[in-house]
Design an enzyme around this catalytic site. Structure first.
Site, PDB file in Angstrom:
ATOM      1  N   ASP A   1       0.844  -1.199   0.000  1.00  0.00           N
ATOM      2  CA  ASP A   1       0.000   0.000   0.000  1.00  0.00           C
ATOM      3  C   ASP A   1       0.883   1.254   0.000  1.00  0.00           C
ATOM      4  OD1 ASP A   1      -2.242   1.932   1.158  1.00  0.00           O
ATOM      5  OD2 ASP A   1      -3.281   0.078   0.627  1.00  0.00           O
TER       6      ASP A   1
ATOM      7  N   TRP B   1      -6.096   2.110  -6.838  1.00  0.00           N
ATOM      8  CA  TRP B   1      -6.086   3.533  -7.239  1.00  0.00           C
ATOM      9  C   TRP B   1      -6.876   4.306  -6.199  1.00  0.00           C
ATOM     10  CZ3 TRP B   1      -5.198   5.554 -12.609  1.00  0.00           C
ATOM     11  CH2 TRP B   1      -5.460   6.918 -12.703  1.00  0.00           C
ATOM     12  N   ASP B   2      -6.171   5.144  -5.458  1.00  0.00           N
ATOM     13  CA  ASP B   2      -6.802   5.843  -4.341  1.00  0.00           C
ATOM     14  C   ASP B   2      -7.031   7.314  -4.689  1.00  0.00           C
ATOM     15  OD1 ASP B   2      -7.805   6.254  -1.779  1.00  0.00           O
ATOM     16  OD2 ASP B   2      -6.179   5.183  -0.811  1.00  0.00           O
TER      17      ASP B   2
ATOM     18  N   ASP C   1     -12.993   2.626   4.680  1.00  0.00           N
ATOM     19  CA  ASP C   1     -11.794   2.580   5.521  1.00  0.00           C
ATOM     20  C   ASP C   1     -12.131   2.012   6.890  1.00  0.00           C
ATOM     21  OD1 ASP C   1      -9.971   3.454   3.712  1.00  0.00           O
ATOM     22  OD2 ASP C   1      -9.845   5.506   4.443  1.00  0.00           O
TER      23      ASP C   1
HETATM   24  C1  GLA Z   1      -6.783   5.615   2.140  1.00  0.00           C
HETATM   25  C2  GLA Z   1      -7.231   4.206   1.826  1.00  0.00           C
HETATM   26  C3  GLA Z   1      -6.531   3.224   2.753  1.00  0.00           C
HETATM   27  C4  GLA Z   1      -5.036   3.367   2.574  1.00  0.00           C
HETATM   28  C5  GLA Z   1      -4.606   4.809   2.820  1.00  0.00           C
HETATM   29  C6  GLA Z   1      -3.153   5.008   2.475  1.00  0.00           C
HETATM   30  O1  GLA Z   1      -7.228   6.024   3.380  1.00  0.00           O
HETATM   31  O2  GLA Z   1      -8.610   4.077   1.912  1.00  0.00           O
HETATM   32  O3  GLA Z   1      -6.926   1.905   2.483  1.00  0.00           O
HETATM   33  O4  GLA Z   1      -4.677   2.986   1.272  1.00  0.00           O
HETATM   34  O5  GLA Z   1      -5.374   5.721   2.063  1.00  0.00           O
HETATM   35  O6  GLA Z   1      -2.723   6.297   2.691  1.00  0.00           O
END
Ligand code: GLA
Length: 696
Positions: A340, A451-452, A521
């Protein structure tokens, strides 16, 4: 061909439903019917011709137009509003021609044309016969030699049958607490739902269901629709002065304008809609099948068991820490190891690094390849987290291109999580990101990308925009689709996950690119039950990434946490090094169990038996398409004693054939399990997963 042209207009038929439209005596394209399929194309009602009886009750106000423009004496929410170059703010669209196109899916096109100006609109209706769904979208063309400003352009207005009172079902939430179902009566006036955040879905989802107030999971008429769009959207559910109900959906017109130059065409995203008599469960299953079979890039392949290291190591990643986790994950039966956040240049915390998409030289002195090779040797595939739309001011990218972010030159740039948003409406920014990410994918054996997108918009300025700067809302999403689509084309085997701090970007637009969605999350399992239930209204389990983490570990048994995640695409996100050998062995057993049932979960039909949003004792069931196998999940959170758990009435089985259920002696008919039910004994925070098999 399921599209009929008759004297009365057009009829679109699906396996069990129909939708009819036609021209009324005033020459307006009006809605005629949406409901159960009738025997013959001539059976559908004729086009309504409302008469007028006072200056204040003009017929235009009472006509169910398929795509009303802002014109005439009418005050219903219109779908289209434009300003012509001479300042006229009035769009008078009338029927021009229609064409039926064979193909998959078959399509009806209705061409409308403005009575004065060289401006045309085409209404597209595509029919997905086996899925009982209709898709609507609109394209408009400026056929003149002066620009036209579009101020609103929605995808569809869906009319509920006249004379009914309706209840609206929709989903509300926020970061960490998405997708709560709300049901409320619609009364005179407009109920508005929208996103103004640049992403689509943390707070409301571009989805609705309408019923007469009595539908439940199993039965009752339900009309439903989604908008396939990953940016700002609006839903307007209106009950008029005359009691007619209509729901419009489209790109949000808030702060929006689009300069349509001569010769240019603008296309809206699609709205997909359906009707069922099988209640909210039936509506969900229609969407699930459609999404899985038609939209998802890899909807017909099993999605793998993931390990994601975020909650274990956060930003403190390096080869050693990840290999330690990977070894343990592989031994448990994990198939895909995802690294991640924290791996790229300068990313020691959330205040630096975004934008610099190459491996951090200190954490990975030899790049990512040694880790990837190690992961591959352990028998797992390798996945990686990126957040391409973002930049930290403390990054090489921002120092080189401070003008690349959304901003107004005279205003401060508001940061959220210490980051700014790259203006991916700009093609130079798109090209840069395509180049960076393409290189990453070409140089490494990466089969999965998360992809965030971790903030909402502020100061949506676009200095130097060629057209109207308010086009940014739409061009940004087009840019996103272009970047992602180009990468998909170049790397077609990669599985993508759409994440925006959880389900901030969960919509049918993104699911043409991504196969999976990070649902929330919040991985606390009791909260997750409710969030997953909301998510399942729209999305199939194959898209629902669900990890077992350490959230809730103090009070929720490990087994319960595993069962919750097994309801979707199972993943593990806990700190494996801190797990005891016994815990890891237990996880391995549940992973193995999941592999035995996941074809039912990922490809089967979902039946929500008891709602976790409504009851502390909840249950759901997946049934294979051939009804030979099924799996039942049940969960009890807290119920004050003495608690008597009600029976669970199974669904979806063949009533006449016999089934065995793990933990119950003897086979009984599907009918017996469905009507007589079965009882489980569960203590607080107890859960069960039971396989169900048809016996010959
Ligand atoms: C977001 C995502 C998490 C993680 C964090 C990393 O909050 O939802 O799952 O990937 O970013 O910074």
């Amino acid at each position: 061909m399921p599209i009929y042209t008759t004297n009365q207009g057009w009829v679109l038929e699906t396996a069990t439903t129909a939708y009819a439209l036609g021209l009324n005596q005033a020459g307006l394209l009006v809605h005629r019917y949406w409901g159960a399929r009738l025997k013959a194309p001539d059976d559908y009602p004729t086009a309504p011709n409302p008469g007028s009886w006072s200056a204040f009750n003009n017929p235009a106000q009472r006509t169910p137009e398929e795509y009303p423009g802002y014109e005439d004496i009418k005050f219903i929410d219109p779908c289209l509003k434009v300003t012509f170059a001479d300042g006229v703010r009035n769009v008078v669209l009338r029927f021009d021609s229609a064409e039926v196109r064979a193909g998959e899916p078959p399509e009806l096109r209705i061409h409308l044309r403005d009575t004065t100006y060289p401006f045309q609109a085409t209404l597209h209706y595509r029919v997905y016969e086996t899925y009982d769904l209709i898709e609507r979208a609109v394209t408009v063309t400026n056929a003149g030699d002066a620009p036209i400003t579009i101020e609103r352009i929605w995808s569809a207005q869906w009319h509920m049958p006249a004379g009914g009172n309706y209840r609206l079902t929709h989903a509300v939430g926020r970061h960490m607490d998405e997708m709560h179902i709300r049901r409320e009566p619609l009364t005179e006036g407009i109920k508005l739902l929208e996103s103004r955040r640049l992403t689509s879905s943390h707070h409301h989802s571009p989805w609705f269901a309408a019923d007469h107030g009595s539908a439940d999971e199993d039965a009752g008429e339900v009309w439903f629709s989604v908008l396939a769009w990953s940016g700002n959207w609006k839903l307007s559910a209106e009950v008029t002065d005359f009691g007619s109900t209509r729901v419009s959906m489209g790109i949000n017109d808030w702060d929006f304008a689009w300069r349509l130059e001569p010769g240019e065409v603008f296309s809206t995203p699609s709205s997909y809609a359906g009707y069922t008599v099988a209640g909210f469960g039936g509506a969900s299953r229609r969407l699930h099948d459609f999404i899985r079979d038609t939209l998802l890039p890899h909807g017909r392949t099993i999605h793998k068991v993931i390990y994601n290291s975020w909650e274990a190591t956060e930003f403190a990643v390096d080869e050693e820490s990840q290999v330690a986790l990977a070894e343990l994950a592989a031994a448990m039966g994990v198939e895909l190891f995802v690294l991640d956040d924290g791996w790229f240049h300068g990313r020691d915390h959330d205040a630096a690094g975004l934008g610099d998409w190459w491996p951090d030289e200190r954490k990975f002195p030899n790049g990512l390849t040694p880790l990837i090779e190690r992961v591959n040797k352990l028998g797992m595939e390798f996945g990686l987290w990126v957040e391409p739309e973002m930049v930290n001011p403390d990054s090489e990218l921002y120092r080189a291109h401070p003008d690349w972010v959304l901003h107004f030159p005279t205003r401060a740039r508001t940061e959220a999580r210490n980051q700014l948003i790259l203006n991916i409406a700009r093609t130079d920014v798109q090209d840069y990101l395509i180049d960076q990410l393409d290189r990453l994918l070409a140089q490494h054996n990466i089969t999965f990308i998360k992809w965030d997108m971790n903030r909402n918009v502020s100061e949506p300025g676009w200095p130097g925009a060629a057209g109207d700067p308010r086009e940014v809302w739409v061009r940004y999403v087009h840019g996103l689709y272009r970047i992602w689509g180009t990468l998909r084309d170049r790397h077609p085997d990669v599985i993508w996950q759409s994440c925006s701090g959880g389900a901030g970007r969960a919509d049918l637009g993104i699911l043409r690119l991504a196969d999976q969605i990070w649902v929330s999350d919040n991985t606390e399992p009791t909260a997750r039950l409710a969030i997953q239930e909301g998510f399942s209204q729209i999305f199939p389990a194959i898209t629902m990434e669900a990890w077992v983490t350490d959230m809730g570990a103090e009070y929720v048994p490990f087994e319960f946490r595993c069962h919750v995640s097994m309801c979707g695409t199972l993943g593990i996100g806990g700190h494996l090094v801190h797990w005891t050998p016994d815990r890891r062995a237990e996880a391995a057993r549940w992973i193995a169990h999941y592999k035995g049932i996941r074809h039912i979960v990922q490809f089967g039909d979902l039946f929500r038996l008891r709602s976790p949003q409504a009851h502390p004792y909840s249950a759901l069931q997946y049934v294979s398409k051939d009804r030979s196998e099924s799996v039942l999940f049940a969960f009890r959170t807290h119920l004050p004693p003495p608690a008597q758990l009600p029976p669970l009435y199974l669904r979806g089985l063949d009533p006449d054939l016999a089934y065995e259920i793990e933990g119950f002696a003897g086979a009984r008919s599907g009918s017996a399990w469905m009507n007589g039910g079965l009882s489980l004994e569960l203590a607080d925070f107890g859960s069960a997963v039971r396989r169900i098999r048809r016996v010959e």
